[in-house]
Design a protein around this motif. Structure first.
Motif, PDB file in Angstrom:
ATOM      1  N   LEU A   1       0.868  -1.178   0.000  1.00  0.00           N
ATOM      2  CA  LEU A   1       0.000   0.000   0.000  1.00  0.00           C
ATOM      3  C   LEU A   1       0.904   1.227   0.000  1.00  0.00           C
TER       4      LEU A   1
ATOM      5  N   CYS B   1       1.694   2.881   3.422  1.00  0.00           N
ATOM      6  CA  CYS B   1       2.061   1.975   4.511  1.00  0.00           C
ATOM      7  C   CYS B   1       3.517   2.218   4.925  1.00  0.00           C
TER       8      CYS B   1
ATOM      9  N   GLU C   1       0.137  -2.554  -6.075  1.00  0.00           N
ATOM     10  CA  GLU C   1      -0.444  -1.663  -5.072  1.00  0.00           C
ATOM     11  C   GLU C   1      -1.888  -2.115  -4.908  1.00  0.00           C
ATOM     12  N   GLU C   2      -2.206  -2.715  -3.769  1.00  0.00           N
ATOM     13  CA  GLU C   2      -3.483  -3.418  -3.643  1.00  0.00           C
ATOM     14  C   GLU C   2      -4.714  -2.534  -3.768  1.00  0.00           C
ATOM     15  N   SER C   3      -4.629  -1.265  -3.396  1.00  0.00           N
ATOM     16  CA  SER C   3      -5.807  -0.411  -3.540  1.00  0.00           C
ATOM     17  C   SER C   3      -6.020   0.027  -4.985  1.00  0.00           C
ATOM     18  N   GLU C   4      -4.965  -0.038  -5.804  1.00  0.00           N
ATOM     19  CA  GLU C   4      -5.078   0.306  -7.216  1.00  0.00           C
ATOM     20  C   GLU C   4      -5.380  -0.911  -8.087  1.00  0.00           C
TER      21      GLU C   4
ATOM     22  N   PRO D   1      -7.210  -4.014  -6.964  1.00  0.00           N
ATOM     23  CA  PRO D   1      -7.902  -4.932  -6.051  1.00  0.00           C
ATOM     24  C   PRO D   1      -8.267  -6.273  -6.685  1.00  0.00           C
TER      25      PRO D   1
ATOM     26  N   ASP E   1      -7.071  -9.580  -4.766  1.00  0.00           N
ATOM     27  CA  ASP E   1      -8.092 -10.510  -4.269  1.00  0.00           C
ATOM     28  C   ASP E   1      -7.844 -11.957  -4.681  1.00  0.00           C
TER      29      ASP E   1
END
Length: 86
Positions: A9, A12, A41-44, A46, A50
């Motif tokens: 992230l 983070c 980047e997990e929020s970009e 997802p 997932d």
């Protein structure tokens, strides 16, 4: 060379430290410099994140196998990266 994925992230603090430790390890050990990390980047991304089973970032996968999850110490980075060379 094995595929290395790093889930993180942007804001983070543990991820920021991990990036610094990775750069330091590559500078100290030139043979590690060739290792390319696939940064996710997990929020970009997802949909990609997932598909993997982890809870904490930074999270490292080598050839699809989770090898580290959560905060990391400098002395853990070099052995982790060397696994990509095996």
């Amino acid at each position: 060379m094995k595929r290395v994925q790093l889930f993180y992230l942007r804001n983070c603090p543990f991820c920021k430290k991990a990036f610094a430790y990775i750069e330091a390890a590559k500078e100290a050990h030139p043979e590690l410099a060739a290792i390319e990390l696939e940064l996710i980047e997990e929020s970009e991304e997802p949909a990609v994140a997932d598909q993997y089973d982890y809870y904490y970032v930074p999270c490292f996968y080598i050839d699809g196998v989770k090898v580290h999850e959560g905060g990391i110490y400098p002395e853990e980075v070099e052995p982790l990266l060397r696994r990509a060379l095996e």
